[in-house]
Design an enzyme around this catalytic site. Structure first.
Site, PDB file in Angstrom:
ATOM      1  N   THR A 158       0.373  -0.475   2.369  1.00 52.40           N
ATOM      2  CA  THR A 158      -0.804   0.184   2.923  1.00 52.40           C
ATOM      3  C   THR A 158      -1.899   0.415   1.880  1.00 52.40           C
ATOM      4  O   THR A 158      -1.613   0.501   0.694  1.00 52.40           O
ATOM      5  CB  THR A 158      -0.287   1.539   3.439  1.00 52.40           C
ATOM      6  OG1 THR A 158       0.659   1.269   4.448  1.00 52.40           O
ATOM      7  CG2 THR A 158      -1.359   2.447   3.940  1.00 52.40           C
ATOM      8  N   VAL A 187       5.135   1.750  15.272  1.00 51.98           N
ATOM      9  CA  VAL A 187       3.952   2.470  14.807  1.00 51.98           C
ATOM     10  C   VAL A 187       4.167   2.980  13.380  1.00 51.98           C
ATOM     11  O   VAL A 187       5.215   3.529  13.055  1.00 51.98           O
ATOM     12  CB  VAL A 187       3.629   3.651  15.767  1.00 51.98           C
ATOM     13  CG1 VAL A 187       2.471   4.478  15.243  1.00 51.98           C
ATOM     14  CG2 VAL A 187       3.319   3.109  17.167  1.00 51.98           C
ATOM     15  N   ASP A 189       3.179   5.212   9.836  1.00 53.75           N
ATOM     16  CA  ASP A 189       2.794   6.601   9.518  1.00 53.75           C
ATOM     17  C   ASP A 189       1.286   6.722   9.266  1.00 53.75           C
ATOM     18  O   ASP A 189       0.724   7.824   9.343  1.00 53.75           O
ATOM     19  CB  ASP A 189       3.512   7.076   8.246  1.00 53.75           C
ATOM     20  CG  ASP A 189       3.114   6.213   7.049  1.00 53.75           C
ATOM     21  OD1 ASP A 189       3.477   5.019   7.037  1.00 53.75           O
ATOM     22  OD2 ASP A 189       2.396   6.709   6.160  1.00 53.75           O
ATOM     23  N   THR A 207       1.696   5.953   1.382  1.00 55.04           N
ATOM     24  CA  THR A 207       2.194   4.594   1.566  1.00 55.04           C
ATOM     25  C   THR A 207       3.708   4.638   1.384  1.00 55.04           C
ATOM     26  O   THR A 207       4.238   5.590   0.811  1.00 55.04           O
ATOM     27  CB  THR A 207       1.555   3.617   0.563  1.00 55.04           C
ATOM     28  OG1 THR A 207       2.190   2.343   0.702  1.00 55.04           O
ATOM     29  CG2 THR A 207       1.730   4.089  -0.880  1.00 55.04           C
ATOM     30  N   GLY A 210       7.221   4.017   6.590  1.00 53.05           N
ATOM     31  CA  GLY A 210       6.578   4.900   7.557  1.00 53.05           C
ATOM     32  C   GLY A 210       7.501   5.919   8.198  1.00 53.05           C
ATOM     33  O   GLY A 210       7.142   7.095   8.332  1.00 53.05           O
TER      34      GLY A 210
HETATM   35  N1  ASP Z   1       3.476   2.945   5.365  1.00 55.64           N
HETATM   36  C1  ASP Z   1       3.423   1.627   5.946  1.00 55.64           C
HETATM   37  C2  ASP Z   1       4.296   1.561   7.151  1.00 55.64           C
HETATM   38  O1  ASP Z   1       5.411   1.987   7.127  1.00 55.64           O
HETATM   39  C3  ASP Z   1       3.814   0.522   5.039  1.00 55.64           C
HETATM   40  C4  ASP Z   1       3.448   0.624   3.601  1.00 55.64           C
HETATM   41  O2  ASP Z   1       2.871   1.590   3.151  1.00 55.64           O
HETATM   42  O3  ASP Z   1       3.786  -0.324   2.865  1.00 55.64           O
HETATM   43  O4  ASP Z   1       3.865   1.019   8.114  1.00 55.64           O
END
Ligand code: ASP
Length: 290
Positions: A158, A187, A189, A207, A210
């Site tokens: 993210t 979905v 986070d 990040t 999630g």
């Molecule tokens: N937080 C994001 C999710 O789980 C992925 C990521 O941060 O790499 O969708």
């Protein structure tokens, strides 16, 4: 309102689970540039919410980051993008969930801040995109398609930004393509208050995995701790300890109303940029210029 606050910006481009960054050099250069450009905006008097949206929009436009163009693909090979913006001063949160055929979900989330209904699913986001004349563009890149075919797990995550502007206002924005290879319709986070939160005392962007971020309600709880009088650095250290103790994989950036900022992660590393002592650029991968 103090018009003399020192503007503060922190950006992140994802927690990585294995410690590697694809094309680390190019990613570092892009992060340096986006950090500098957005810092200039803030120094010129841009509102915190405009600055975080500008930083995240720039990362969405760069295919090496997992947001906007070049997002990771869900199990069926489609990209479903999610993003949130929170204006800490107004106390308003806007988000879009799993929107398709768009490069800048963050711009839609920004539009929603002014509306009555502020979190939209794909159907609502689609209509909003048409209404706002947001260009319809396929965010799927050949690289992501190849990774999806090979069931490779790309390591970048993210993207997000937190800022304090010259008026002392705070904001957070976060945008993602998700984890990659996940169940269709899963979905992230990033479009929840666990992954992106701001009030008038702190702003946080997360990040990582999630589900684990949602289960710890990371951003919202951090803001609540700061609101209860715990200094930002202490609150962030406490959150990192708690996440580690429960084996939760998460990285986060945070800033408070005094301009103190922090970057923490329980994953191998997290790509980020902030301004260190004497105006030095700090972060990972190593800034190329100091
Ligand atoms: N937080 C994001 C999710 O789980 C992925 C990521 O941060 O790499 O969708």
């Amino acid at each position: 309102v103090t018009l003399s606050a020192r503007p503060v910006l922190v950006i992140q481009a994802g927690a990585t689970l294995d410690g590697t960054a694809p094309a680390a050099g190019a990613q570092a250069t892009a992060l340096d540039r986006i950090f500098r450009d957005t810092s200039e905006l803030l120094a010129g008097g841009a509102a915190a919410v405009a600055a975080v949206v500008a930083a995240v929009t720039a990362m969405e436009a760069d295919p090496q980051f997992n947001a906007g163009l070049g997002s990771k693909l869900q199990a069926d090979g489609a990209a479903r993008l999610s993003a949130a913006v929170m204006d800490g001063t107004a106390g308003r949160f806007g988000a879009v969930v799993n929107v398709q055929r768009i490069h800048h979900p963050t711009r839609l989330a920004l539009q929603l801040l002014a509306r009555e209904d502020r979190v939209l699913d794909a159907t609502g986001a689609d209509r909003l995109a048409d209404e706002c004349r947001e260009p319809r563009q396929d965010p799927v890149t050949p690289t992501r398609l190849a990774q999806w075919r090979e069931r490779a797990r790309p390591t970048t995550g993210t993207v997000g930004a937190v800022a304090r502007d010259v008026a002392g206002r705070l904001a957070a924005a976060t945008s993602t393509g998700g984890r990659g290879g996940e169940t269709v319709g899963r979905v992230s986070d990033s479009c929840t208050v666990a992954g992106n939160y701001a009030d008038n005392l702190s702003a946080i962007s997360c990040t990582g995995v999630g589900e684990e971020i949602v289960e710890a309600a990371v951003a919202a709880r951090l803001a609540a701790w700061v609101g209860a009088g715990i200094p930002l650095r202490t609150a962030c250290q406490r959150m990192e300890q708690e996440l580690r103790a429960r084996h939760r994989r998460c990285g986060f950036i945070a800033v408070d109303s005094a301009g103190t900022w922090a970057a923490h992660w329980t994953t191998a590393v997290m790509a980020y940029r902030g301004e260190g002592p004497e105006g030095r650029l700090v972060g990972w991968p190593d800034p190329l210029s100091r």
